[in-house]
Design an enzyme around this catalytic site. Sequence first.
Site, PDB file in Angstrom:
ATOM      1  N   HIS A  68      76.507  41.770 -11.177  1.00 50.70           N
ATOM      2  CA  HIS A  68      76.647  43.811 -10.277  1.00 50.70           C
ATOM      3  C   HIS A  68      76.040  44.449  -9.536  1.00 50.70           C
ATOM      4  O   HIS A  68      74.977  44.596 -10.393  1.00 50.70           O
ATOM      5  CB  HIS A  68      78.335  43.742  -9.985  1.00 50.70           C
ATOM      6  N   HIS A  70      75.813  48.014  -9.351  1.00 51.24           N
ATOM      7  CA  HIS A  70      75.481  48.638 -10.455  1.00 51.24           C
ATOM      8  C   HIS A  70      74.952  49.579 -10.687  1.00 51.24           C
ATOM      9  O   HIS A  70      74.488  48.088 -11.263  1.00 51.24           O
ATOM     10  CB  HIS A  70      76.816  49.494 -11.101  1.00 51.24           C
ATOM     11  N   ASP A  72      74.319  50.600 -13.258  1.00 50.67           N
ATOM     12  CA  ASP A  72      73.748  50.412 -14.785  1.00 50.67           C
ATOM     13  C   ASP A  72      74.511  49.516 -15.305  1.00 50.67           C
ATOM     14  O   ASP A  72      74.059  48.743 -15.801  1.00 50.67           O
ATOM     15  CB  ASP A  72      74.766  51.505 -15.243  1.00 50.67           C
ATOM     16  N   HIS A  73      73.988  48.897 -14.210  1.00 53.03           N
ATOM     17  CA  HIS A  73      73.008  46.993 -14.311  1.00 53.03           C
ATOM     18  C   HIS A  73      72.439  46.630 -13.519  1.00 53.03           C
ATOM     19  O   HIS A  73      71.800  44.900 -14.163  1.00 53.03           O
ATOM     20  CB  HIS A  73      75.352  46.298 -13.688  1.00 53.03           C
ATOM     21  N   GLU A 203      83.573  43.185 -21.051  1.00 51.20           N
ATOM     22  CA  GLU A 203      82.914  45.428 -21.618  1.00 51.20           C
ATOM     23  C   GLU A 203      84.433  45.654 -21.809  1.00 51.20           C
ATOM     24  O   GLU A 203      85.238  45.166 -21.894  1.00 51.20           O
ATOM     25  CB  GLU A 203      82.990  45.863 -19.613  1.00 51.20           C
ATOM     26  N   HIS A 414      79.861  48.151 -23.701  1.00 49.09           N
ATOM     27  CA  HIS A 414      80.370  48.562 -22.399  1.00 49.09           C
ATOM     28  C   HIS A 414      81.941  49.000 -22.023  1.00 49.09           C
ATOM     29  O   HIS A 414      82.634  49.283 -22.399  1.00 49.09           O
ATOM     30  CB  HIS A 414      80.253  48.257 -21.443  1.00 49.09           C
TER      31      HIS A 414
END
Lengths: 600, 969
Positions: A68, A70, A72-73, A203, A414
């Site tokens: 996705h 975000h 941090d991804h 996660e 995560h």
Amino acid sequence: MPEIKVTPLGAGQDVGRSCILVSIAGKNVMLDCGMHMGYNDDRRFPDFSYITQNGRLTDFLDCVIISHFHLDHCGALPYFSEMVGYDGPIYMTHPTKAICPILLEDYRKITVDKKGETNFFTSQMIKDCMKKVVAVHLHQTVQVDEELEIKAYYAGHVLGAAMFQIKVGCESVVYTGDYNMTPDRHLGAAWIDKCRPDLLISESTYATTIRDSKRCRERDFLKKVHETVERGGKVLIPVFALGRAQELCILLETFWERMNLKAPIYFSTGLTEKANHYYKLFITWTNQKIRKTFVQRNMFEFKHIKAFDRAFADNPGPMVVFATPGMLHAGQSLQIFRKWAGNEKNMVIMPGYCVQGTVGHKILSGQRKLEMEGRQILEVKMQVEYMSFSAHADAKGIMQLIRQAEPRNVLLVHGEAKKMEFLKQKIEQEFHVSCYMPANGETTTIFTNPSIPVDISLGLLKRETAIGLLPDVKKPKLMHGTLIMKDNSFRLVSPEQALKELGLAEHQLRFTCRVHIQDPRKEHETVLRVYNHLKGILKDYSVQHLPDGSITVESILIQATAHSEDQGTKVLLVSWTYQDEELGSYLTSLLKKGLPQSTS
Amino acid sequence: MAAHLKKRVYEEFTKVVQQQHEDLSAKKLRLTKPSKSAALHVDLCKATSPADALQYLLQFARKPVEVESVEGVVRILLEHYYKENDASVRLKIASLLGLLSKTAGFSPDCIMDDAINTLQNEKSHQVLAQLLDTLLVIGTKLTENPSVRMRLVEVACKHLTDSSHGVRNKCLQLIGCLGPVEKGVAKEVESQAAKDVQKIIGDHFNDQDPRVRTAAIKAMLQLHERGLKLQQAIYSQACKLLADDYEQVRSAAVQLIWVLSQLYPESIVPIPSSNEEIRLVDDAFGKICHMVSDGSWVVRVQAAKLLGSMQQVSSHFLEQTLDKKLMSDLRRKRTAHERAKELYSSGEFSSGRKWGDDAPKEEIDTGAVNLIESGACGAFVHGLEDEMYEVRIAAVEALCMLAQSSPSFAEKCLDFLVDMFNDEIEEVRLQSIHTMRKISNNITLREDQLDTVLAVLEDSSRDIREALHELLCCTNVSTKEGIHLALVELLKNLTKYPTDRESIWKCLKFLGSRHPTLVLPLVPELLSTHPFFDTPEPDMDDPAYIAVLVLIFNAAKSCPTMPALFSDHTFRHYAYLRDSLSHLVPPLRLPGRKLVSSPVSPSITPHEDPSQQFLHQSLERVYNLQHLDPQGIQELLEFTIRDLQRLGELQSELAGMADFTATYLQCQLLLIKALQEKLWNVAAPLYLKQNALASAAAKQILEETYKMEFMYSGVESRQVVIIHHMRLQAKALQLIVTARTTRGVEPLFGMCEKFLQEVDSFQRCFISELPHMQGSFVDKLLDLMPRLVTSKPSEVVKILQTTLRQSTFLHLPLPEQLHRATANIIEPTGESDNPLRFTSGLVVALDVDATLEHVQDPQGTVKVQVLYPDGQAQLIHPKPADFRNPGPGRHRLITQVYLSHTAWTEPCQIEVRLLLAYNSNRSKASAKILKSTWSESLEALPQSENGIEGTIPFSKPVKVYIMPKPARR
């Protein structure tokens, strides 16, 4: 033994810069490519030199999957593809592909323009990077190459978030990305079918939390905002531009409309408008309510929420401001926070998780005096509230997903190590599957036991299933055939056909065995006794006594002769073809035990 | 090229036409054939290819076959069946066999053997499945015969080993529908057949095909429905099926588990992986709760629905469904209840409401905490926040049912229900409000809950607001602040939505009478009285002030100290309101005001209600007076009618009865008057005026009888006879009048004929009632029937005239309950002076909101009529969905009427009213209406003075001011 290797480059026992390498059946896949919020140095990006020291990454990776948008991804993606160098395919869903470049550009601006960093990726690099992206639909099986296929499942969390199944032959891995098992005001719940992967990489942000019903949270949130606004205070809600922000906007918008409130609501950054535009477009990715009502009114067309200008922060009177970024570590939210922190009438509501080291984390853990840049001390008088609105699955949700997917192994990423430990224990105890939680750079090896598909001709299958009793499910069944391994494929064919294909002549193979029995009686009496004995035991088979003094059991022949030397010993000759090996050996062992003493 | 294409098109076209032609001729041929079977035989023999044969069969299937020829047809079909090589034709024949054996009146046992025989040699699985289906049809027709059933079940068992899922499916279905239910029967028949059906079906619970598994479970449920007691052993099998890969299997398995839990609630089952045992119903409850978080929403809905009906479940299990966190080992060790609570409160899991409370602490006993096994935990929390609103609604319904049976659970689920008031989907909100109302006897709302509840009053949906008013009517509030809050919010609602007036007043009426002690301290504030100063008198017409007064007066009824706090004008207002809004304001005993406190003694029991007595007495009087002089009868009737009408106005519960009888007497009176005229025997042309009177009377009687028949609910057949009898008399009167006025004899023939037919049909319809009608018109007429049939019209008229005069007046027996259908148009109010402007030629939507009472089948009968000033009338059939049913006997019509007209020079009023459509032949009417309801037809019918033929106006017309403007160019 075939194995799956997993190495997290980021997000191993940690939150931020998600990047997980998976090698499965000779294919290498990189899952997510994120940055870390807490660092401003080299540690913010995953260490790609782990993959290869020299040479292009393209040779070592078959594909990259982004779950996705975000940061941090996906934050390290332009760096990875353009600066380190990767030309292979990058997969993401359509909304992610649409929104991701906006966020990357924003991130770039903050880092380069505000902080004045050099040696950072440029706008052009983001564009070039996005050209390498292949967009996928939900539940669409995409063939990366001949063997590797991937498939996306709905994950909730944010618009366009997906879980990915990576499959090579019979081995498969499911990577959840971030997901949410409870629907919210604008998105549905994550869903996966019973795909029974060899490994589920999940996660575990909220590994030790079981949240209250979301309605309680919503009510609490609205009540707190309402009270503060009625008191004349200002409410600051630090959010990431996309994701939670939209949910909270819908929540506040409907509440404002219902209660007929007049206090202004502002949304800080300019990128929201662009992003909201995409939210309006990707209606199919939202929840049931929005999907059903968008014909009358698109829920993302806000009436009460206006764009924020920096000057508004000093306006008197109550207001609600959504500001980015969400962890109060930089940017507008931090500026506003500094302005408002001194007044106890005001309130800051942290709607999600904060990484260690950020201002958000500090004030949540109760610090009232903050040291800011330039040795300034900021005293925090405003109320600090925390409300878990971040759309991650809680412990129960994680367990629910595991139950739905029924994986053979689980791997947690995560999340914080200690919390993972707890959840790991629970998973092992509950599902009796092994659970792993590697740290960054640590490789976990999982041995798989893949089933090997074999083609069988329909004729043979029908013939074999017709023999014998009912086909019983889930019980192995013995069948005769010839396995031909040729050109990397397996086929099961009838012996006749195999002979024909291979051009061989058929040979008869017969086993013969002599069994000695102590029996003083005449030969034909012995035969009769043997016949009665066998008939008594082998009820399901046809046992016949032939006129020439021999016995047949199905196609197995038994003859008795007196021993040449010792008349009291009879020799039983048992003979069978190799097809009847099973029954034949059983018969000999039966006869070797001797005949029952009491004869009728 | 183009020309070539064109040619080809034409070629194809002509081809098509030819084929149709052939078909037509084939059809014609068969129509003239006397025997169906012969025709079919010829057809099938003619068929050259399987496709042809199939065509013939398809055509054949479209027409019904008479009972007598079924067997013949079946024989022909079977004959062809054996000859046929093509599987699809055989399949069609097999399905036809099933269809034919369904024919009413045909007993299929004669073809059963043949059908079973066909199974022997059949190779195609599809045909086999179809044949089994046919057998199922035959079996269901012959359920009375146990040996037939046994045989069919045996056949089915034999084919259970088939490799096709379709065949196995049908076999299981057959066994489920026909398997022996009583134990005794199974023993009587020889041992082989007495195989345990349940075991056979149970064996297929783990078939390899999910469809067969589903069929097996369904068959089991079918057996249960037919009354077989399922064995408890199935329970463990069914539990395994809950983890099936396929949703239909899981869905059926949930049902099966529910059935078993209802059958054996108290038996004890062991918990796997521990030594403990629990009640089966608890275990099943846990398992079904578990399914509320299933992956498929169909299963989730199913599970959530079934939870509601599991009332035997232990209370601590029930309460866990509302708590997600209580990671119970309650389930395992009931004794460890306390320990588990400690475990939770020690914070092994955090709630996510506080930052940092999930920091890992020392573990206490991780072994005891069990996340998934404890499925019951939080099932409702999950269900209520499900993604699909279908699941949420099901969960709310289940919550309602469980809460109704357990007050403690009701108390606990309150918070969750209140939360549901903020759901994003209106239906869910509405459902939860209704649920809350149903359980409101068990609960008292806290202030914060009330706050959330009242916030919904601002909802823009009228349904929600009204549901909420209903809820507030029966809520218990704990504090006086609560009452005040409720009042303030209701007044806010009133200003925002003035149309809610009635509903809010009613709501406050109940709120006041329920909480007199809580209202008492609020009174000075509410009336804004001051100990020293006189405050200005509030405006009596202010709806908000009326609302406050309604609350106070109703509280004062059971709180005698309250009137002391009233100021002078309050008393005056009381007197006014008591008169104008008597249904909202109760009688009060006010000190020093005897005038107002008119004592209505509550001691009268309904049995000796004087008004009821009065009604009966007056009727008696009328019926007894047979032999008074005509003048006297007329006068008496007139008085009685007047009395009854007045009675109806005074006593609302007797209104239906009184009106009904008054109408009847009115008819009688009219008849008498018409017959009493002295100038009857003089030649016709001279007495035109007289004729006008008589024919008008006849017409009116006809109308009144239709009203009597269709406008009242509760009319029984005894009354219907009398009504029809009255109608017959009116028709006779009409005939006489026409005979007098028309010259020639020709038209009379037809009329006489028609009248005699009607007499005949009357006799046929009400033959059973005739003995009660001694001496009546019809009785005499039937005696004279042979003479009437043969005589000339003029004689017939004469006879009729004398019989009409001589016939006695029939008693009208009164039914227990009789209600007149009434309608009240709430909106449009007809008060607006602002015309509704729209461009001519376009349409404007007019919102119509009306309450209907005592209307049976309003969807079929209620119509909206719009009358334009130019005499144009428009009839609108509202959609079935526009009718809501808020209570028994009450309906609410909320619809939109589309108006359009050509341009007018100035605004003018149109009339809107509701009509009740009827058809004198009721059965036909209902069928016709059902078909036509979907088409919202706008028929413009010529206006007649008294409404439209076949309809009765039953509401007051409302005037709406409209103005179609000419379109701007």
